[in-house]
Write a protein that holds these residues in place. Structure first.
Motif, PDB file in Angstrom:
ATOM      1  N   ALA A   1       0.659  -1.339  -0.028  1.00  0.00           N
ATOM      2  CA  ALA A   1      -0.197   0.220  -0.056  1.00  0.00           C
ATOM      3  C   ALA A   1       0.882   1.171  -0.137  1.00  0.00           C
ATOM      4  O   ALA A   1       2.113   1.220   0.597  1.00  0.00           O
TER       5      ALA A   1
ATOM      6  N   ARG B   1      -4.220   9.869   0.182  1.00  0.00           N
ATOM      7  CA  ARG B   1      -5.318   8.636   0.039  1.00  0.00           C
ATOM      8  C   ARG B   1      -4.205   7.389  -0.214  1.00  0.00           C
ATOM      9  O   ARG B   1      -3.296   7.373  -0.928  1.00  0.00           O
TER      10      ARG B   1
ATOM     11  N   THR C   1      -3.205   0.776  -3.669  1.00  0.00           N
ATOM     12  CA  THR C   1      -2.395  -0.416  -3.656  1.00  0.00           C
ATOM     13  C   THR C   1      -1.590  -0.489  -4.869  1.00  0.00           C
ATOM     14  O   THR C   1      -1.983   0.017  -5.905  1.00  0.00           O
TER      15      THR C   1
ATOM     16  N   ASP D   1      -4.427   1.244  -9.440  1.00  0.00           N
ATOM     17  CA  ASP D   1      -5.911   1.373 -10.130  1.00  0.00           C
ATOM     18  C   ASP D   1      -6.646   2.127  -9.290  1.00  0.00           C
ATOM     19  O   ASP D   1      -7.031   1.795  -8.137  1.00  0.00           O
TER      20      ASP D   1
ATOM     21  N   VAL E   1     -10.354   3.178  -8.217  1.00  0.00           N
ATOM     22  CA  VAL E   1     -11.991   2.833  -8.659  1.00  0.00           C
ATOM     23  C   VAL E   1     -12.460   4.392  -8.847  1.00  0.00           C
ATOM     24  O   VAL E   1     -12.369   5.349  -7.960  1.00  0.00           O
TER      25      VAL E   1
ATOM     26  N   SER F   1     -14.309  14.068  -4.551  1.00  0.00           N
ATOM     27  CA  SER F   1     -13.385  13.928  -3.265  1.00  0.00           C
ATOM     28  C   SER F   1     -12.063  14.300  -3.841  1.00  0.00           C
ATOM     29  O   SER F   1     -11.753  14.474  -5.059  1.00  0.00           O
ATOM     30  N   PRO F   2     -11.002  14.220  -2.747  1.00  0.00           N
ATOM     31  CA  PRO F   2      -9.777  14.530  -2.835  1.00  0.00           C
ATOM     32  C   PRO F   2      -9.209  13.585  -4.254  1.00  0.00           C
ATOM     33  O   PRO F   2      -8.361  14.317  -5.284  1.00  0.00           O
TER      34      PRO F   2
ATOM     35  N   HIS G   1       0.985  -4.771   3.113  1.00  0.00           N
ATOM     36  CA  HIS G   1      -0.238  -4.883   3.609  1.00  0.00           C
ATOM     37  C   HIS G   1      -0.487  -6.504   3.671  1.00  0.00           C
ATOM     38  O   HIS G   1       0.441  -7.436   3.355  1.00  0.00           O
TER      39      HIS G   1
ATOM     40  N   PRO H   1      -7.191  -4.575  -6.676  1.00  0.00           N
ATOM     41  CA  PRO H   1      -5.729  -4.331  -7.355  1.00  0.00           C
ATOM     42  C   PRO H   1      -4.901  -5.209  -6.218  1.00  0.00           C
ATOM     43  O   PRO H   1      -3.953  -5.862  -6.607  1.00  0.00           O
TER      44      PRO H   1
ATOM     45  N   PHE I   1      -9.795  -6.029   6.330  1.00  0.00           N
ATOM     46  CA  PHE I   1      -9.404  -4.719   6.578  1.00  0.00           C
ATOM     47  C   PHE I   1     -10.392  -3.984   5.942  1.00  0.00           C
ATOM     48  O   PHE I   1     -10.778  -4.255   4.798  1.00  0.00           O
ATOM     49  N   GLY I   2     -10.797  -2.834   6.459  1.00  0.00           N
ATOM     50  CA  GLY I   2     -11.661  -2.124   5.967  1.00  0.00           C
ATOM     51  C   GLY I   2     -10.964  -0.865   5.100  1.00  0.00           C
ATOM     52  O   GLY I   2     -10.069  -0.320   5.703  1.00  0.00           O
TER      53      GLY I   2
ATOM     54  N   TRP J   1     -12.320   1.415   2.940  1.00  0.00           N
ATOM     55  CA  TRP J   1     -13.239   2.980   2.836  1.00  0.00           C
ATOM     56  C   TRP J   1     -14.346   2.726   3.684  1.00  0.00           C
ATOM     57  O   TRP J   1     -14.751   1.595   3.745  1.00  0.00           O
TER      58      TRP J   1
ATOM     59  N   GLY K   1     -20.208   6.746   2.881  1.00  0.00           N
ATOM     60  CA  GLY K   1     -20.531   8.106   3.298  1.00  0.00           C
ATOM     61  C   GLY K   1     -19.539   8.793   4.241  1.00  0.00           C
ATOM     62  O   GLY K   1     -19.739   9.987   4.834  1.00  0.00           O
TER      63      GLY K   1
ATOM     64  N   SER L   1     -15.462  10.643   4.547  1.00  0.00           N
ATOM     65  CA  SER L   1     -14.371  10.865   3.757  1.00  0.00           C
ATOM     66  C   SER L   1     -13.242  10.203   4.572  1.00  0.00           C
ATOM     67  O   SER L   1     -13.212   9.858   5.799  1.00  0.00           O
TER      68      SER L   1
HETATM   69  C1  LIG Z   1      -4.915  -0.624   2.393  1.00  0.00           C
HETATM   70  C2  LIG Z   1      -5.667   0.234   1.385  1.00  0.00           C
HETATM   71  C3  LIG Z   1      -5.531  -0.051  -0.001  1.00  0.00           C
HETATM   72  C4  LIG Z   1      -6.368   0.626  -0.817  1.00  0.00           C
HETATM   73  N1  LIG Z   1      -6.335   0.209  -2.198  1.00  0.00           N
HETATM   74  C5  LIG Z   1      -7.138   0.955  -3.244  1.00  0.00           C
HETATM   75  C6  LIG Z   1      -6.883   0.794  -4.619  1.00  0.00           C
HETATM   76  O1  LIG Z   1      -5.806   0.099  -4.923  1.00  0.00           O
HETATM   77  N2  LIG Z   1      -7.857   1.363  -5.427  1.00  0.00           N
HETATM   78  C7  LIG Z   1      -8.888   2.247  -4.818  1.00  0.00           C
HETATM   79  O2  LIG Z   1      -9.758   2.605  -5.716  1.00  0.00           O
HETATM   80  N3  LIG Z   1      -8.832   2.084  -3.705  1.00  0.00           N
HETATM   81  C8  LIG Z   1      -8.258   1.736  -2.655  1.00  0.00           C
HETATM   82  N4  LIG Z   1      -8.458   1.924  -1.392  1.00  0.00           N
HETATM   83  C9  LIG Z   1      -9.553   2.585  -0.799  1.00  0.00           C
HETATM   84  C10 LIG Z   1      -9.396   4.365  -1.190  1.00  0.00           C
HETATM   85  O3  LIG Z   1      -8.256   4.736  -0.240  1.00  0.00           O
HETATM   86  C11 LIG Z   1     -10.721   4.937  -0.695  1.00  0.00           C
HETATM   87  O4  LIG Z   1     -11.881   4.626  -1.748  1.00  0.00           O
HETATM   88  C12 LIG Z   1     -10.776   6.263  -0.607  1.00  0.00           C
HETATM   89  O5  LIG Z   1     -11.707   6.689   0.280  1.00  0.00           O
HETATM   90  C13 LIG Z   1     -10.734   7.295  -1.932  1.00  0.00           C
HETATM   91  O6  LIG Z   1     -10.576   8.476  -1.627  1.00  0.00           O
HETATM   92  P1  LIG Z   1     -11.287   9.718  -2.008  1.00  0.00           P
HETATM   93  O7  LIG Z   1     -10.627  11.039  -1.936  1.00  0.00           O
HETATM   94  O8  LIG Z   1     -11.915   9.310  -3.709  1.00  0.00           O
HETATM   95  O9  LIG Z   1     -12.796   9.383  -1.255  1.00  0.00           O
HETATM   96  P2  LIG Z   1     -12.913  10.204   0.209  1.00  0.00           P
HETATM   97  O10 LIG Z   1     -12.528  11.816   0.220  1.00  0.00           O
HETATM   98  O11 LIG Z   1     -12.201   9.431   1.185  1.00  0.00           O
HETATM   99  O12 LIG Z   1     -14.569  10.154   0.437  1.00  0.00           O
HETATM  100  C14 LIG Z   1     -15.619  10.690  -0.038  1.00  0.00           C
HETATM  101  C15 LIG Z   1     -16.721  10.108  -0.149  1.00  0.00           C
HETATM  102  O13 LIG Z   1     -16.534   9.192  -1.315  1.00  0.00           O
HETATM  103  C16 LIG Z   1     -17.067   7.738  -0.962  1.00  0.00           C
HETATM  104  N5  LIG Z   1     -15.992   6.677  -1.454  1.00  0.00           N
HETATM  105  C17 LIG Z   1     -14.851   6.497  -1.407  1.00  0.00           C
HETATM  106  N6  LIG Z   1     -14.273   5.470  -2.109  1.00  0.00           N
HETATM  107  C18 LIG Z   1     -15.175   5.079  -2.886  1.00  0.00           C
HETATM  108  C19 LIG Z   1     -15.555   4.160  -3.686  1.00  0.00           C
HETATM  109  N7  LIG Z   1     -14.587   3.247  -3.965  1.00  0.00           N
HETATM  110  N8  LIG Z   1     -16.807   3.819  -4.294  1.00  0.00           N
HETATM  111  C20 LIG Z   1     -17.904   4.597  -4.017  1.00  0.00           C
HETATM  112  N9  LIG Z   1     -17.752   5.502  -2.953  1.00  0.00           N
HETATM  113  C21 LIG Z   1     -16.345   5.930  -2.217  1.00  0.00           C
HETATM  114  C22 LIG Z   1     -16.772   8.007   0.471  1.00  0.00           C
HETATM  115  O14 LIG Z   1     -17.484   6.813   1.233  1.00  0.00           O
HETATM  116  C23 LIG Z   1     -17.316   9.150   0.868  1.00  0.00           C
HETATM  117  O15 LIG Z   1     -18.462   9.251   0.984  1.00  0.00           O
HETATM  118  C24 LIG Z   1      -7.610   1.377  -0.354  1.00  0.00           C
HETATM  119  C25 LIG Z   1      -7.632   1.586   1.064  1.00  0.00           C
HETATM  120  C26 LIG Z   1      -6.734   1.025   1.954  1.00  0.00           C
HETATM  121  C27 LIG Z   1      -6.854   1.247   3.349  1.00  0.00           C
END
Ligand SMILES: Cc1cc2nc3c(=O)[nH]c(=O)nc-3n(C[C@H](O)[C@H](O)[C@H](O)COP(=O)(O)OP(=O)(O)OC[C@H]3O[C@@H](n4cnc5c(N)ncnc54)[C@H](O)[C@@H]3O)c2cc1C
Length: 288
Positions: A63, A79, A82, A96, A98, A104-105, A127, A148, A248-249, A251, A254, A256
């Motif tokens: 990670a 953020r 992986t 990758d 999603v 969001s940021p 991880h 990923p 592991f959670g 995300w 609802g 950030s």
């Molecule tokens: C160890 C680890 C590895 C990870 N690896 C990956 C990875 O490889 N690829 C990846 O895409 N993510 C990965 N994530 C998850 C990613 O960090 C979160 O999805 C993160 O919140 C994205 O940041 P953001 O700024 O887009 O949204 P945030 O600012 O964190 O959230 C804003 C809003 O968007 C929503 N949101 C966030 N992510 C999603 C989602 N995927 N689908 C729908 N709603 C969402 C939140 O619930 C919130 O309401 C990983 C997390 C961890 C802890």
């Protein structure tokens, strides 16, 4: 106040830059080389890195924290993502993202990102990977944010190990990209387009139906935090050994990740004041 300013997670005592937290991680820059869309839900960023120790980037399921916004005068907003794949010859990583609908940021960064951009990241941090004790089948459950991680894990699958994988996504092509090593059965839990991510409980339902004798399996699961809590509570209650539960959670629906990071930092700070260290920190037990 701009949206970016509300996201920054302050660390006035600087404990995140101390050795206990940084361990072997580096803060390095990556140069974006390309951004592709291999399937509708995925933006694949290929980036060049120049790590001090390339061997640290070889293990499966690493990670990294990408600094997606830098509000003036504040800590960067980061953020966690992986490393899907590291190519040591080219010194490139694939990440990758999603794609989701929130402003969001990470999504703002992705929209603005172009080949040639330089971005700071901190990592890698190893991880968790499935426990491949050969007597037990690994049961792997992942939503799209953990595809990923599953990709990296399947690419590194040990010969002779047995496992079953369940993936929840609304993007069949993202599932189809996964490697299929011998001894592993892959199952797609296809979400309907009108069902929001993290809302169906389909992974947990599949786990309850499939793992009727939990003693025969080791469990690896990653996805939405609340659903992951159900996994832990359920399989602990069934008597599954703690070391067989790797959940592991990634995300929280609802919420950030900046809010999760603030709670992480508060709890880690409190832990450090008792003399405890990073290895004593349990992300699963965060009050969120
Ligand atoms: C160890 C680890 C590895 C990870 N690896 C990956 C990875 O490889 N690829 C990846 O895409 N993510 C990965 N994530 C998850 C990613 O960090 C979160 O999805 C993160 O919140 C994205 O940041 P953001 O700024 O887009 O949204 P945030 O600012 O964190 O959230 C804003 C809003 O968007 C929503 N949101 C966030 N992510 C999603 C989602 N995927 N689908 C729908 N709603 C969402 C939140 O619930 C919130 O309401 C990983 C997390 C961890 C802890």
């Amino acid at each position: 106040m701009s949206a970016a300013r509300t996201e920054s997670v302050g660390d006035p005592a600087g404990i995140l830059t101390e050795q206990d937290h940084m361990r072997d991680m580096d803060r390095i820059r990556m140069e974006v080389l390309a951004i592709a869309t291999p399937s509708p839900s995925v933006a694949r960023v290929t980036a060049r890195i120049a790590p001090a120790d390339p061997s640290a980037w070889m293990p499966a399921n690493l990670a990294i924290r990408i600094e997606v916004e830098t509000p003036p005068g504040e800590r960067p907003v980061s953020r966690i993502y992986t490393v899907r794949r590291f190519d040591p010859a080219a010194s490139t990583i694939e990440v990758d993202f999603v794609i989701h609908e929130d402003d969001s940021p990470a999504m703002r960064w992705l929209r603005a990102a172009r080949a040639g951009d330089h971005v700071w990241l901190t990592g890698p941090r190893q991880h968790f990977v499935p426990d491949h004790e050969l007597a037990k089948r690994a049961a792997i459950f992942a939503d799209e944010t953990a595809i990923p991680a599953v990709y990296a894990i399947l690419n590194d699958w040990p010969e002779g190990a047995q496992g079953d994988v369940w993936i929840e996504t609304d993007d069949r092509a993202a599932f189809d990209e996964l490697p299929r090593p011998q001894g592993v059965a892959l199952n797609l839990l296809l979400r309907r387009p009108d069902q929001p991510a993290g809302s169906t409980g389909a992974l947990f339902a599949a786990a309850q139906a499939a793992l009727t004798d939990p003693a025969r399996h080791s469990l690896w699961a990653a996805g939405e935090r609340q659903e992951m809590r159900h996994f832990r509570d359920h399989f602990r209650a069934l008597g599954m050994a703690r070391q067989d539960i790797r959940v592991f959670g990634y995300w929280r629906r609802g919420t950030s990740s900046s809010e999760i990071d603030r709670i992480r930092l508060r709890e880690y700070s409190a832990l450090r004041q008792t003399g405890a260290r990073l290895e004593d920190f349990s992300d699963a037990d965060l009050p969120i």
